[in-house]
Structures are given as C-alpha cells and as structure tokens.
Design an enzyme around this catalytic site. Structure first.
Site, PDB file in Angstrom:
ATOM      1  N   GLN A   1      94.201  23.517 -21.510  1.00  0.00           N
ATOM      2  CA  GLN A   1      93.578  22.588 -20.570  1.00  0.00           C
ATOM      3  C   GLN A   1      94.596  21.569 -20.047  1.00  0.00           C
ATOM      4  O   GLN A   1      94.653  21.279 -18.849  1.00  0.00           O
ATOM      5  CB  GLN A   1      92.410  21.876 -21.248  1.00  0.00           C
TER       6      GLN A   1
ATOM      7  N   HIS B   1      91.235  30.477 -29.706  1.00  0.00           N
ATOM      8  CA  HIS B   1      92.107  30.152 -30.841  1.00  0.00           C
ATOM      9  C   HIS B   1      92.716  31.416 -31.433  1.00  0.00           C
ATOM     10  O   HIS B   1      92.170  32.008 -32.368  1.00  0.00           O
ATOM     11  CB  HIS B   1      91.314  29.403 -31.916  1.00  0.00           C
TER      12      HIS B   1
ATOM     13  N   ARG C   1      84.169  22.850 -26.028  1.00  0.00           N
ATOM     14  CA  ARG C   1      83.029  22.499 -25.187  1.00  0.00           C
ATOM     15  C   ARG C   1      83.421  22.436 -23.708  1.00  0.00           C
ATOM     16  O   ARG C   1      82.663  22.831 -22.840  1.00  0.00           O
ATOM     17  CB  ARG C   1      82.467  21.141 -25.635  1.00  0.00           C
TER      18      ARG C   1
ATOM     19  N   GLU D   1      86.549  14.829 -20.468  1.00  0.00           N
ATOM     20  CA  GLU D   1      86.516  14.429 -21.873  1.00  0.00           C
ATOM     21  C   GLU D   1      87.214  13.091 -22.076  1.00  0.00           C
ATOM     22  O   GLU D   1      86.853  12.318 -22.955  1.00  0.00           O
ATOM     23  CB  GLU D   1      87.192  15.498 -22.741  1.00  0.00           C
TER      24      GLU D   1
ATOM     25  N   GLU E   1      95.171  31.816 -33.374  1.00  0.00           N
ATOM     26  CA  GLU E   1      95.616  31.666 -34.771  1.00  0.00           C
ATOM     27  C   GLU E   1      94.597  32.204 -35.765  1.00  0.00           C
ATOM     28  O   GLU E   1      94.943  32.615 -36.878  1.00  0.00           O
ATOM     29  CB  GLU E   1      95.943  30.199 -35.085  1.00  0.00           C
TER      30      GLU E   1
ATOM     31  N   CYS F   1      93.722  26.216 -26.531  1.00  0.00           N
ATOM     32  CA  CYS F   1      92.495  25.454 -26.286  1.00  0.00           C
ATOM     33  C   CYS F   1      92.805  24.173 -25.504  1.00  0.00           C
ATOM     34  O   CYS F   1      93.061  24.235 -24.311  1.00  0.00           O
ATOM     35  CB  CYS F   1      91.774  25.177 -27.608  1.00  0.00           C
ATOM     36  N   LEU F   2      92.831  23.022 -26.139  1.00  0.00           N
ATOM     37  CA  LEU F   2      93.202  21.781 -25.450  1.00  0.00           C
ATOM     38  C   LEU F   2      94.585  21.917 -24.822  1.00  0.00           C
ATOM     39  O   LEU F   2      94.836  21.403 -23.731  1.00  0.00           O
ATOM     40  CB  LEU F   2      93.181  20.609 -26.436  1.00  0.00           C
TER      41      LEU F   2
END
Length: 265
Positions: A121, A242, A197, A141, A244, A117-118
C-alpha cells in the site's frame, strides 16, 4: 494397531546439509518497521527470508530498522549497506513516513524491494506522490482528508464496529502474463493468505499504470489489486497478502526467493 513405516527424512536431511554448508556469501536485508525492538513481531517474515537464503545458497543477515527513526535521518549511508529491503505489514500511522522514505530510496536507487500488505500500500502511495505528482496521496487509515490511494472497500465504509471485519484467509489471485509475478510463481493462478482491511483504490489505477506501475495480480471477480510491480527496476514488487505464511524451510516462497536472488546480484 497402526504399523509404523520407516520415516522418510530425506528432504530434512538435505536441508540440514545445505544449511550447514552455505557459501561464504552474506547478503544484507533490511526489514523496516515500527515494531523492530520486538523482533518476534516479524518472526514469520524473518524466517521466510532465511528459507530463501537456504535455497539461494547465501547467508542472510537481517538489519532491523526502526521506520520512525528513519524519518529524521539521511538514508544514504544506511541504505547503501543493504542488498535488499522488506517493508512488512502493520497498522496505524506511526513510522509511516519513514517507510515511504525508504521505499522512495529503494525505487530510485535500484535496491531490490518487497512490500508486504501495508508495504504494498505504501509503495503505491509513494509512487502516487513522487512520480504521479499527487501530493496529497495517502491512506484513509492515516488521514481522513486526502487523495485516498488506499481506502476501505465500499461495503465496509458503513461499518461502525470494526471487530472481525478484516479480509482474512485464502483468496485466489489471477496473475498477468509477461510480468515479474508470473516469472516468480510460474503459474497464472495462486491462492495466498490475507489479513487486512484497507485496499488499493481502483480510481487511481489508470494514472499509476500510465506512469509505470504494473498491476500484475488481481482477485476475481472483486477486481481487487493483489500484486503491484514497477517495471523500470531490477526487482520491485508488492503484494496485498502475506506470503511469509506459506514459506517453509524446505520450500521457500517465490516472492522471498525472488528478492534474495535479486539481492545476491
């Protein structure tokens, strides 16, 4: 009046036997985040990493690294002790530059890397800055005025109240042939769970591709980036979702299994 059948515990018994008889080999995995003082914040990531260790017959020792502290440290003595690193999800600007610094080190020094995720990015931001020479590359962000490698989706830009507007739940992802993702998943279509988001900004796809990033997983028909890879590396992969959340003790997730397998080497 249900009639009870004998419980079939063969898979669980096999798991217990495997866990109790793991090889003596231990690998060191760094989980780099800003909530590391409360490790339960990354519990699913830590457990998924252990599940992969069970299948790969190694003990996984997790090194909890505070990304905020890494910003001011020499990474070499820290990273040289690690066999692989994970950058998990998160929100907000605190500790971001420490994560980017760690991603750069892993990319340049062939340390197996999984960005979630992050983490995915930030891998694109790091690559844009240090390989594509887009010095002002960032995420909206964290910084409003920047070359926004990561941005809100067009339909979200007009939203004032952000509550309940994240991209949540299962989404399909098409995987390109002849990629690391295809090798790991062994299929061309997957479904994975999301909770975010911000998205990769498609305006920068061609320049990153030209310099060595492979966009190996795409959500159709929205054309949103789901998986990225760096081809000049033993194991460098990031995903917008995700993984996990779909890992199980008796069935490790392909991305975590791939990371542990690469880290063993």
């Amino acid at each position: 009046d249900l009639k009870l059948k004998p419980a079939n515990l063969k898979k669980l018994e096999s798991l217990i036997k495997r866990v109790d008889n793991l090889s003596d080999k231990t690998i060191e995995i760094g989980i780099i985040g800003k909530y590391t003082s409360l490790q339960d914040a990354y519990l699913s990531v830590a457990e998924a990493t252990k599940h992969a260790g069970y299948e790969e017959n190694v003990t996984v020792n997790i090194n909890w690294l505070d990304s905020e502290k890494l910003e001011k440290k020499n990474l070499k003595p820290i990273m040289q002790k690690l066999d692989g690193i994970i950058i998990p999800g998160g929100f907000g600007s605190r500790g971001i530059e420490g994560k980017i610094k760690a991603i750069k080190y892993a990319r340049e020094n062939n340390i197996p890397f999984l960005g979630i995720c992050l983490g995915m990015q930030l891998a694109t931001i790091e690559f844009a800055r240090n390989v594509c020479q887009i010095k002002d590359a960032n995420s909206k962000e964290f910084k409003n005025e920047c070359q926004a490698i990561i941005d809100l989706m067009e339909e979200q830009k007009s939203i004032i109240n952000m509550g309940g507007t994240m991209r949540l739940g299962n989404y399909e992802c098409q995987i390109k042939p002849n990629t690391l993702a295809r090798k790991l998943y062994k299929t061309n279509k997957i479904k994975e769970r999301h909770r975010h988001r911000y998205e990769f900004n498609d305006e920068y796809r061609s320049i990153l591709e030209k310099n060595g990033i492979i966009f190996s997983g795409i959500n159709k028909p929205s054309n949103l980036v789901e998986i990225i890879e760096y081809k000049n590396h033993p194991f460098f992969i990031g995903c917008q979702f995700h993984p996990e959340f779909k890992s199980r003790p008796i069935k490790a997730h392909p991305l975590f299994k791939g990371l542990i397998k690469a880290s063993k080497k």
